[in-house]
Design an enzyme around this catalytic site. Structure first.
Site: not given
Ligand code: F6R
Length: 263
Positions: A67, A136, A138, A143
Site C-alpha cells: 500500500d 481494526d 485490516h 479497512e
Molecule cells: C502496512 C500495512 C498495514 C500494517 C498494519 C499494522 O503496509 O499494510 O496493514 O501492517 O497497519 O501496522 P503496524 O505494524 O505499524 O502495527
C-alpha cells in the site's frame, strides 16, 4: 492456517525471516510481498543480518509493497516507498529498481491501481507475502467493510488507523493522510503463501477474530482463513485472547510436515 506462538517479538521476527528465507532458497527469483509499519521492522533486520553473513541473497528477488498513502510526495519521510527503502531495501541486497509500490501521487489514481495489479501479474504473482494486521483487523489498508474480493484501489482510512499511525507523524493526527492505495483482499489472497506477524496486546482482538472468528468484512484479516498456506506468527500478548492456544502450541511442537500446504 498455522498459528505459531513465540515467547517474544524477537523470536516471532526470526520465524518470519525463516519462512521468507526458505522461499528464497528454493526460488531465488521469488517475488516478495512487503509490508510497512512497525511490525516487520525486526524481520527485515534479521534478513539483513543473514544477507550480510552470506547465508542468504535477495539479489535476484523483486518486491511489491502492499500500500501507499495518497498525496505524500516520494521524498516525504512517511511515504511508504521511502519507509520501505529505510526499513528493508537498504539492509539487504535487493535491487531497488525491482521494488514496486502503488503510485499515490498519480494524476489518475484508478489507472495507477490497475497498472499495479498488472505489474504484480506480469511478475508472476507474489511468492511469499509478509503481512501485519491493524487493530481494526485490516490487512494492507483494507479497512472494515472492504470487499473480501477487492483488488488494488483507493481506500479511506478509518479514524482508528489514522490515530494508530499518528505516531509516525510526530503525533499530529492532521498530518496523517486520509486516503491510500492498497492491494485488495482478493489481491493479497492470490499470494502463493502468506506470513502474518502480529505482536503486542493491542493486536489481540484482531488476532482472535482473524484466527477463530467468522469470516467477515468487519474484520478483513479473517479472509486469510480461505487461503491454503498462511502462517500466523504471534508473541504471547497478541495470542492472549485465542481460545485454542494449547492446541496451536501442541500442533507446532509436534508438527510432522513442514510444507505450508499442510496447514
Ligand atoms: C502496512 C500495512 C498495514 C500494517 C498494519 C499494522 O503496509 O499494510 O496493514 O501492517 O497497519 O501496522 P503496524 O505494524 O505499524 O502495527
Amino acid at each position: 492456517m498455522e498459528v505459531v506462538i513465540t515467547k517474544n517479538r524477537e523470536a516471532a521476527s526470526v520465524i518470519a525471516a525463516d519462512i521468507i528465507e526458505a522461499v528464497v532458497l528454493t526460488t531465488p527469483h521469488a517475488v516478495l510481498g512487503v509490508a510497512t509499519g512497525s511490525t516487520p521492522v525486526e524481520t527485515y533486520r534479521e534478513l539483513g543480518r543473514r544477507v550480510h553473513a552470506g547465508r542468504l541473497s535477495l539479489a535476484a528477488t523483486s518486491a511489491f509493497m502492499l500500500d501507499e498513502y495518497v498525496g505524500l510526495a516520494a521524498h516525504h519521510a512517511q511515504a511508504y516507498r521511502r519507509v520501505i527503502d529505510e526499513i528493508f531495501v537498504r539492509l539487504v541486497d535487493i535491487d531497488p529498481s525491482r521494488v514496486h509500490g502503488p503510485d499515490g501521487m498519480a494524476a489518475d489514481l484508478d489507472l495507477a491501481c490497475t497498472a499495479y495489479e498488472d505489474a504484480i501479474c506480469a511478475a508472476g504473482g507474489v511468492d511469499v507475502q509478509l503481512l501485519g494486521v491493524g487493530t481494526d483487523g485490516h490487512i494492507g489498508f483494507n479497512e472494515p467493510s472492504s470487499s473480501l474480493a477487492s483488488r488494488t484501489r483507493i481506500k479511506t482510512l478509518t479514524a482508528r488507523t489514522r490515530q494508530d499511525n499518528a505516531r509516525f507523524f510526530g503525533g499530529d493526527l492532521d498530518a496523517v493522510p486520509t486516503h491510500c492505495l492498497t492491494q485488495g483482499v482478493g489481491t493479497i489472497l492470490e499470494a502463493k503463501s502468506v506470513v502474518l506477524l502480529a505482536t503486542g496486546q493491542e493486536k489481540s482482538e484482531a488476532v482472535r477474530q482473524m484466527v477463530e472468528g467468522p469470516i467477515s468484512a468487519r474484520w478483513p484479516a479473517t479472509a486469510l482463513q480461505l487461503h491454503p498456506a498462511v502462517t500466523v506468527v504471534l508473541d504471547e500478548p497478541a495470542a492472549s485472547r485465542l481460545d485454542h492456544i494449547d492446541y496451536y502450541r501442541d500442533t507446532y511442537a509436534n508438527r510432522l510436515l513442514r510444507s505450508p500446504r499442510a496447514r
